[in-house]
Design an enzyme around this catalytic site. Structure first.
Site: not given
Ligand code: FAD
Length: 395
Positions: A127-128, A135, A161, A243, A372-374
């Site tokens: 739960g993060y 991000t 998840s 992870e 994210t990969n970025e």
């Molecule tokens: C199906 C699914 C399962 C998941 N399971 C879990 C889980 O079990 N537990 C949990 O805690 N989380 C989980 N997640 C969450 C996942 O870890 C996050 O979606 C991920 O960390 C990205 O956060 P966000 O979706 O808020 O996107 P954002 O942080 O809003 O990012 C959106 C876009 O902006 C880019 N971006 C953001 N900041 C920057 C920066 N500083 N520089 C460059 N690019 C940037 C990102 O790369 C991305 O492309 C899950 C997500 C999904 C969809």
């Protein structure tokens, strides 16, 4: 460099293979393929029970914590052998939560949680993420207050998840709202059946279930806090590094690739042998080389773990490379198979039972899951090479 397994490692691989030969039934294979991806049935539960019985969840932990005292390389061998059979051997409870408890937990934390994890009885959802913390995880708002020896938790986690089938939450909470945002965070383990926990499903593109979980005045004992209060940021970032390493296992992609090569060389689609096309051969050769690199990155991660390091850079490289390779393999494979490649597993004419089509829909999750990969590219540039960041900062 010698990439052969040592005699001890080869013996271990053979033991794992024997276990799989004795326990992978046709019923289990069918269940793995046809059941909702995240809702496996009795056959999988049974094999997980047997893994726990052998103590394999804790195979690379010291014996004092209920482990078998084997190494991370042996853990990687087991993961690969299971993935060759289409089964994920471990979840994040084993590969990232337990190592953080061992590294940062109090003696009581270790005694309370590690034996149950080793037996497969304690499983954690991670739960993060929250609506305003992805991000930029340090924005998280879920609160925990210590009142009369109990943590009282309020807030919600998004993309949570496994919460619906885990026994506990590895929950990241704010414990000091007045501190700078990275410094007021703690980790608390919360039973998923505690009063006030409400788990709502969210179904993804690949029919996989994740959740939004709400915590309303949830009470847990003070000792469910992991390590020290307000020190959670380093536990979370350590767990995330692990992870990333575990997301990057390449064995399953190798299985899909081998099946694709087999179909291209032996089979025909609409009377044409696909391997007769030079473009198909070139693409298969490139994928083969990429898969070898992915495997070596896995082994490099495991060998750094064996030396006691948390491999931030290598695990980030492995995760970026592996997740993009997954998308490339699925995409190229579907193109090679032509229009048939788009059929999903319900269709009798789907080549390889729709494996590549499913892989295609699974691929995006791995690109952003675990960071994210970025952002990971930024981590590699910044921490691996001392280059300036293009945006992330620790305000
Ligand atoms: C199906 C699914 C399962 C998941 N399971 C879990 C889980 O079990 N537990 C949990 O805690 N989380 C989980 N997640 C969450 C996942 O870890 C996050 O979606 C991920 O960390 C990205 O956060 P966000 O979706 O808020 O996107 P954002 O942080 O809003 O990012 C959106 C876009 O902006 C880019 N971006 C953001 N900041 C920057 C920066 N500083 N520089 C460059 N690019 C940037 C990102 O790369 C991305 O492309 C899950 C997500 C999904 C969809």
């Amino acid at each position: 460099m010698d990439f052969e397994l040592t005699p001890k490692q080869a013996k271990w691989r053979d033991e794992v293979r024997r276990f799989l030969a004795e326990n992978i039934t046709n019923e289990l294979r069918e269940e793995l393929w046809t059941t909702h991806v995240d809702e496996k049935g009795p056959e999988l539960r049974e094999i997980r029970r047997k893994i726990g019985e052998r103590g394999w969840y804790g195979l690379n932990w010291p014996e004092e914590f209920g482990g078998l005292g084997l190494s991370p390389i042996e853990q990687q061998i087991l993961i690969d052998e299971f993935e060759n059979e289409g089964i994920a051997a471990f979840d994040l409870t084993v590969t990232s939560v337990a190592p953080m408890i061992m590294r940062y937990g109090t003696e009581k934390n270790k005694a309370d949680w590690l034996p149950g994890i080793a037996r497969g009885e304690v499983t954690c959802a991670v739960g993060y993420s929250e609506a305003n913390a992805g991000t930029d995880l340090a924005n998280l708002e879920t609160r925990a207050e210590l009142i009369d020896g109990q943590w009282i938790i309020n807030g919600s986690k998004l993309w949570n998840s496994r919460a619906h089938r885990a026994s506990h939450e590895w929950l990241c909470v704010r414990t000091d709202p007045s501190a700078p945002k990275h410094e007021g965070i703690s980790v608390i383990i919360v039973p998923t059946d505690a009063a006030g926990v409400q788990i709502e499903p969210l179904v993804t593109w690949v029919d996989n279930r994740t959740n939004q979980t709400f915590f309303t005045d949830v009470r847990v004992p003070e000792e469910n806090l992991i390590g020290e209060v307000n020190q959670g940021w380093s536990y979370i970032t350590g767990a995330l590094n692990l992870e990333r390493g575990s997301i990057a296992s390449a064995a399953r992609l190798r299985v899909a690739f081998d099946a694709l090569v087999d179909l291209c060389t032996r089979g025909q689609i609409d009377g044409v042998r696909l391997a007769d096309d030079p473009l198909v051969r070139r693409r298969l050769a490139e994928l083969d080389a990429d898969l070898e690199i992915a495997k070596l990155l896995n082994l490099e991660t495991a060998s750094l773990l064996e030396e006691g390091e948390i491999p931030t850079i290598v695990s980030s490289e492995a995760k970026v490379f592996h997740s993009e390779l997954r998308a490339k393999l699925a995409d190229w494979g579907m193109q090679i198979l032509g229009m048939y490649g788009q059929l999903d597993w319900h269709d009798e004419e789907a080549p390889l039972r729709g494996h590549l089509e499913r892989l295609y829909r699974e691929a995006p999750l791995v690109r952003f899951g675990g960071g994210t990969n970025e952002v990971l590219r930024d981590v590699i540039a910044q921490r691996g090479h001392g280059l300036p960041s293009y945006g992330r900062s620790r305000k």
